[in-house]
Design a protein around this motif. Structure first.
Motif: not given
Lengths: 317, 430
Positions: A26-27, A30, A34, A225, B87, B91, B94
């Protein structure tokens, strides 16, 4: 050679993630999303233009997705992406007419002003935009297919990485095009460029639109996301973050924003983990250290490596 | 040498009996129950909401563990900061799930985060208890399986304010609104003004002001209110804005001219002594050291005593602290009910089943998860008037009124604003 190396790097990002924990994927998603907005900032920086309002286009993308889902009932991710390219291009083409006339601090602050205008609009039109509570972005369809829940994160990750990689390639070709070279020349000496018969205004205007579209696509990818968008995506701190990551990565290559963005996301997340009360300070200190010791950004590390590598080879020869 | 010492200590630790007597942990029980606690530890909302909630969590987790934990399993809190962009909050959620491997998450003060997080909780199938945020949107807009909110939404604040006002000042003719320009401010005003005008249709709105969030200086707004001369001013300000409307309004006679109603007790307990005389305040539920009566509610007595012993004062501020304890009590009761039902350590799905339409005791009284398909709590609404007790030279809360939960909450399946527009059908008021 550069392309081969870039493709090898890309292959790494395509092969490894299935073996990583979900939150790291997920990171990374992102960070890649970005990085597109950061790339926009970097492109303009190559022309000597520093914008403090690039979150404007990031927000245009994110809210294009939000409105498309809420009001038009569009759930197809690819359609949303196309819409975001259109809105991003339209907005930057319109504002660019005015902004491409300005340089230096005027350019930076006028961009900031426009992004804050959008922020205020998103905040005030509560009934339409959801105000500070924002809009939810449900999982999009991909070419008409709903990704199964267990592979949802990876799907979004791969779409983001592949799309970003494609756009990186486009940006790379753009910087190597006559227009891209003109832009670099503009940074060095605008008057001379005009005397040579190239149009400064055209170069800046075109770059501005490209940078806007990149950020807009980044906004959609990040929005999907996260699954939720808030007006803060247009706030000046978001623009500041993009500029910061651009400097962190360096402006030497179109790949640098990816490196900067990934490092930034991970530093921020680990700062949260290890110092919940002082994460802001930890983040600040780490970033100060990087600036002090790597003024050219993380990308300058590749230069160091090359220099050392070159020296070693000569020595062995 | 050192290792031997360590092993001796470990041996003592193993051999010594557990602190409190509770039945042995059920089959399949983990060593510890890891609870992610997400609250504002930095930023402007941390002082009055986030840190009090954190203090309450410290005090109450300690209490739960002293009594043997939840179902014989020790509770281990994993604390993280809620501040930061959206965001980042997702994060971080998670990361709590995957990296910290928490069994459940209790968190979220900001309404934006309460709108953003549930979809992720569903995706990860992680039990998530929203503890403080107010927006009505969470369960009125969507359905979730793994998400619960153990505090009432802000419907009770606006409807409670309208009902209290009509009791305190039945002849009210004109009202004005002063609310921060963001979602919470807009929601607060919408619910209050609609409810009041439904209950008393001849009330006129003479001014609606939307100062910027954390504007600080409210002198222009106060001038407008002084000229408009409304009978009643309703506001939902917090943080620096609440402090400035109190200090600036007091010297300029705002509180002498109009009755000022505030819907969310955004102050620390120790700041109560500085509130202006005649100030009407709502507590987002019965969250006050004297209401519910500690003599009748042992949990309330224990909460106040524990906090006073640990921090030298009740745990910070009214709703942040009480809401946190509600969440912990809800989780504890749901787990214990699920253990009883299944006879083993429950899975997340077992706990969800036990949690739906659960009723549990807390320092704020008995809480029922009565709406939102059993996922959303309803609470009584407490309003009172601040009065300066001249003899003791300190503020007291007078004209206290508690509106029962069913009087200020719509029935299950009805949206708050619809319920108001339909004339509060089925409301059970004393």
């Amino acid at each position: 050679m550069v392309i081969v190396r870039a493709l090898m790097g890309l292959a790494l990002f395509l092969v490894v993630p299935p073996f990583l924990p979900e939150w790291i994927t997920f990171l990374l998603t992102l960070a890649w999303a970005k990085a597109l907005a950061v790339l926009g900032v970097v492109l303009l920086l190559r022309g000597g233009l520093l914008t403090f309002g690039h979150a404007l286009y990031y927000a245009v993308g994110a809210y294009t997705a939000g409105f498309a889902v809420k009001f038009l009932g569009v759930h197809e991710g690819l359609v949303v992406l196309v819409l975001a390219v259109v809105t991003g291009a339209t907005t930057s083409a319109l504002l660019g007419l005015l902004l491409a006339r300005y340089r230096g601090v005027h350019f930076g602050l006028l961009n900031l002003a426009f992004s804050m205008v959008l922020y205020a609009i998103l905040l005030k039109f509560y009934a339409v935009t959801g105000g500070t509570d924002g809009l939810r972005l449900p999982t999009p369809l991909l070419a008409g297919i709903k990704p199964p829940p267990q592979s949802l994160r990876l799907t979004i990750y791969y779409v983001t990485v592949v799309l970003t990689a494609l756009l990186l390639y486009v940006a790379h070709r753009f910087t190597a095009s006559p227009l891209g070279y003109t832009l670099r020349a503009v940074r060095d000496n605008e008057v001379r460029v005009e005397y040579m018969g190239a149009s400064v205004r055209q170069a800046i205007y075109c770059s501005y639109i490209v940078a806007g579209v990149l950020a807009s696509v980044g906004g959609v990818l990040a929005g999907f996301s996260v699954g939720h968008i808030v007006p803060e995506v247009s706030f000046w701190t978001q623009s500041g973050e993009f500029v910061f990551v651009a400097l962190l990565g360096g402006t030497g290559s179109v790949v640098a924003p990816i490196a900067g963005s990934i490092v930034f996301e991970f530093v921020r997340n680990y700062a949260f983990k290890y110092s919940p009360y002082t994460w802001q300070m930890t983040l600040g200190i780490v970033l100060l250290i990087i600036i002090f010791f790597l003024p050219g950004g993380l990308w300058s590390l590749t230069g160091l490596a090359r220099r050392w590598g070159f020296a070693t080879r000569r020595w062995t020869r | 040498m050192k290792t031997r010492l360590m092993s001796v200590i470990a041996l003592i630790a193993v051999l010594s009996p557990p602190a409190a007597a509770q039945g042995p942990a059920p089959k399949g029980a983990p060593k510890e129950l890891r609870v992610g606690i997400v609250t504002l530890l930095s930023g402007p909302a941390s002082s009055t909401f986030g840190i009090p909630a954190k203090k309450a969590a410290d005090a109450w987790v300690e209490k739960i563990n002293e009594a043997g934990g939840i179902g014989g399993v020790k509770v281990v809190p994993v604390l993280t900061d809620e501040a930061g962009p959206g965001d980042k909050v997702v994060a971080e959620f998670r990361r709590l799930a995957a990296d910290e491997k928490v069994d459940l998450v209790i968190g979220y003060i900001s309404s934006a985060n309460c709108v953003a997080v549930p979809a992720v909780a569903e995706e990860l199938r992680l039990l998530t208890v929203l503890f403080d945020c107010g927006t009505t949107r969470v369960f009125e807009e969507a359905k979730y399986k793994y998400v619960f909110r153990t505090a009432a939404h802000t419907g009770i604040d606006g409807i409670g304010a309208a009902r209290y006002l009509l009791a305190a000042k039945p002849d009210v003719k004109t009202i004005a609104g002063l609310n921060q320009d963001y979602a919470w401010g807009r929601d607060s005003w919408e619910i209050f003004s609609r409810a009041l005008r439904k209950l008393k249709p001849d009330v006129q709105v003479v001014e609606t002001l939307w100062p910027k969030l954390f504007q600080g200086d409210l002198s222009a707004e106060i001038s407008k209110l002084l000229t408009a001369k409304p009978d009643v001013i309703f506001h939902s300000l917090w943080g620096t804005d609440l402090a400035s409307v109190n200090s600036q309004g007091r010297v300029r006679g705002l509180f002498r001219q109009s009755l000022v109603v505030h819907n969310n007790s955004a102050f620390l307990f120790k700041e109560f002594r500085d509130l202006p005389d005649g100030f009407v305040v709502g507590f987002r539920g019965t969250h006050w050291p004297e209401v519910p009566d500690p003599a009748r509610n042992p949990l309330q007595r224990e909460f106040v005593e524990r906090c006073t012993k640990k921090f030298g004062e009740p745990c910070g501020s009214p709703h942040g602290s009480y809401h946190m304890v509600q969440a912990l009590q809800g989780v504890k009761t749901a787990y214990e009910k699920a253990i009883k039902a299944t006879g083993r350590w429950p899975s997340a799905d077992d706990v969800v089943r036990a949690f739906e339409y659960l009723e549990f005791d807390s320092p704020s009284g008995r809480i029922a998860m009565a709406v939102g398909g059993g996922h959303q709590a309803i609470e009584d609404s407490l309003y009172g008037t601040v009065k300066l007790d001249a003899q003791r030279n300190q503020n007291v809360l007078t004209s206290v009124r508690v509106f029962p939960a069913k009087c200020v909450n719509p029935p299950d399946g009805v949206k708050t604003l619809d319920w108001i527009d339909q004339g509060f059908r089925g409301a059970q008021c004393p």
